[in-house]
Each structure stands twice: as C-alpha cells, then as structure tokens.
Design a protein around this motif. Sequence first.
Motif, PDB file in Angstrom:
ATOM      1  N   LYS A  34     -12.938  24.095  67.636  1.00  7.05           N
ATOM      2  CA  LYS A  34     -11.783  23.423  68.246  1.00  7.05           C
ATOM      3  C   LYS A  34     -12.041  21.922  68.254  1.00  7.05           C
ATOM      4  O   LYS A  34     -12.063  21.287  67.205  1.00  7.05           O
ATOM      5  CB  LYS A  34     -11.535  23.984  69.643  1.00  7.05           C
ATOM      6  CG  LYS A  34     -10.985  25.425  69.634  1.00  7.05           C
ATOM      7  CD  LYS A  34     -10.568  25.873  71.014  1.00  7.05           C
ATOM      8  CE  LYS A  34      -9.946  27.276  70.955  1.00  7.05           C
ATOM      9  NZ  LYS A  34      -9.535  27.766  72.282  1.00  7.05           N
TER      10      LYS A  34
ATOM     11  N   LYS B 155     -15.857  27.964  68.053  1.00  3.05           N
ATOM     12  CA  LYS B 155     -14.436  28.138  67.787  1.00  3.05           C
ATOM     13  C   LYS B 155     -13.830  26.997  66.982  1.00  3.05           C
ATOM     14  O   LYS B 155     -12.625  26.981  66.724  1.00  3.05           O
ATOM     15  CB  LYS B 155     -13.688  28.303  69.109  1.00  3.05           C
ATOM     16  CG  LYS B 155     -14.171  29.522  69.895  1.00  3.05           C
ATOM     17  CD  LYS B 155     -13.690  29.521  71.332  1.00  3.05           C
ATOM     18  CE  LYS B 155     -14.357  30.658  72.108  1.00  3.05           C
ATOM     19  NZ  LYS B 155     -14.076  30.614  73.545  1.00  3.05           N
TER      20      LYS B 155
ATOM     21  N   ASN C  39     -16.637  25.812  72.593  1.00  2.00           N
ATOM     22  CA  ASN C  39     -15.436  25.638  71.762  1.00  2.00           C
ATOM     23  C   ASN C  39     -15.757  24.888  70.479  1.00  2.00           C
ATOM     24  O   ASN C  39     -15.223  25.200  69.405  1.00  2.00           O
ATOM     25  CB  ASN C  39     -14.353  24.898  72.540  1.00  2.00           C
ATOM     26  CG  ASN C  39     -13.685  25.772  73.584  1.00  2.00           C
ATOM     27  OD1 ASN C  39     -13.707  26.996  73.493  1.00  2.00           O
ATOM     28  ND2 ASN C  39     -13.096  25.156  74.592  1.00  2.00           N
TER      29      ASN C  39
END
Length: 319
Positions: free
Chosen positions: A161, A159, A155
């Motif tokens: 995040k 991504k 993540n």
Amino acid sequence: MKSVSIIIPTLNRPKLIQRSIDSILEQDYEGPINCIVVDSSSNNETDNLVNDIKNKNKKINRTFNYIRNHESKNPIDNWILGVENLSTDYSKFLCDDDWLEESFISRVLEIFQKEEVTCVVTNIKLHKKFQGRDSLIQRYYDINEGICKKDDITNFILKSKKSLPVTPSSNLMETSKFLDSFYFSLKHFDCTKHLFGFDFLMNYYPVFDKTKTYFIEDSLANSWAGDDSMTLNIKTSKISYCYFLSFLRLIDHFKTTISEIDISLVEHRLSIIRLKSYFNKETKSFLINTNYNSKLIIRKLIFDYSKKIFIKIKYKIRK
C-alpha cells in the motif's frame, strides 16, 4: 545543547560528497555536529577535500573526522567503521550523494523534545537524473505527521500500500538506539553487506521495541538518484526480499503479534522467495530461519503476476 554525529560512508565521489558536507555546515542548529567521513576511495581526492574543509571551517560547533578504509571488502564496511566510538546524543548516516535541508537537525530535535521517541524520520525530496532526464518530486512519500504505527509497516511490506521512507539519510536516532538497531541488522549479513534492508530495519526497529518512530511529513532531506545510484541500478526484487526478511526478523525477535490475514501473506511471500532460491544462489543466501511456514496463495500469485505484466505493457506503450 544536544550533540549530533553524521556519518558519511563514501567511495570515489568527491564532487557529490561536497554537497553532503556543505549541507552539514549550513545547518541552522547551533549545537555541536560532528561529521565523520569514512572513505574507501581509490585516490586521495576525498581526503584532500575533507582536509580543505577542516582548514577553512570557522564554525566552532562543526567538527570533522576522516577515516580511511584501505581494507574494504563489502559496501557495508565503511558504515561499520563509522559507528565505532560514537559519543554524541544523536546519530545518523548520510549517503554520500544525499544532502540535508538547513533546518533538518533543528526541526528533528524539536520532535525529540516534544515526543517520547527514539527515532525521527522525515519525508524526502527525490532528485532523479537518469539517461539525461531530470525530475524532482517534492514529497516523495505519502506520510502523515505523527507516530509510525505497526500497521503502517505491515501495509508497506505485505500489502504494497503506502511506501515508507527507508533511506538512512532521512532519519535521526538516539545514539544508543542507532547502535542497537545497526548491530541487529548486521546479524543478517547476507543482505546487509550489500546495503539491502538494514536501512528499513533501523528506521522501524523502534516501532517493534516500542520506543517509537515519528514521521515528519515535510521533506527535510534530499535524495539523489543519478545514473550510478543504487536506487536505479539494483534489481528491486532483491531489495524487497531483504525488506521483507528484515520485517520477519523484527516480528520474530520482538515476538510481535500479527493478524491471521497477515500471517497468510507472510507465508505466501516466504514461499515465493524459497521457490526463487532454488534457481538463484544470491536469493538463497538471503533466507533466514523463521517461525513461519511457506504456503502459496495461488489466486494471489496469478493476480500479482498479471499485474506485473500489465504494468510492463503499459510502460512500453508510453515509451
């Protein structure tokens, strides 16, 4: 009691390293701690400082080794010299502008006693001083107490995040794992020689070899981001490329399975870096051999660049 080595690589920062060394002397842990200072400074100020501290030190379980590096060619050289001949149970690096809370060692060793892990990473307090403005973030990372999962890393890398602690100042490792992960990072020397990516790799190497990394959500380390700090003065894209490529090296080396979605994100990111490498020699030097192909996701490319433009406009308006 368990023994700990703390390695501080340094270059012309005697005033800042004083704070780092003081934080080691002030640890509430009563076991043996050895501080290793590796210095490539252009003068003798740090040498004199360490000698003065050694002479004044009255704590039996605090020892100091000073190594002078006269032949340094790359920023990583001091770090390499520092890991030679380690014999303690646990080891860590401490950046010369960072320092530890007095309970750092004792709190982290408690986790090693309770959990079957080879690395513990704490949250940090970020002290920022840039262009005359001071700020302090008490808990810089939004992490939860417990074992770090592979998804936490994918993540973060793929991504964008939650960000994860990457500074070596925030970790402590079993010495055998410390050495394994550090020497593995050196195999990607074009990143590591600039101090890019190896810190991320060391903190999360145990996640991939399944010996585990544990998060402490409390901020037990202090990170300094001043006007001369790499944190503020290095182009973030270079560091992010090296984090990503370190991630690729880990999943390739340990034959880690990732999802189809994550594979597509890996291929997209690789294609971006390879495209940029045609126009930038340093970016080209970062590239590694990997089992993954390059494949652009046009929709994501447009979205990401639109987002960057929006953030820049928003920042300019605020200024």
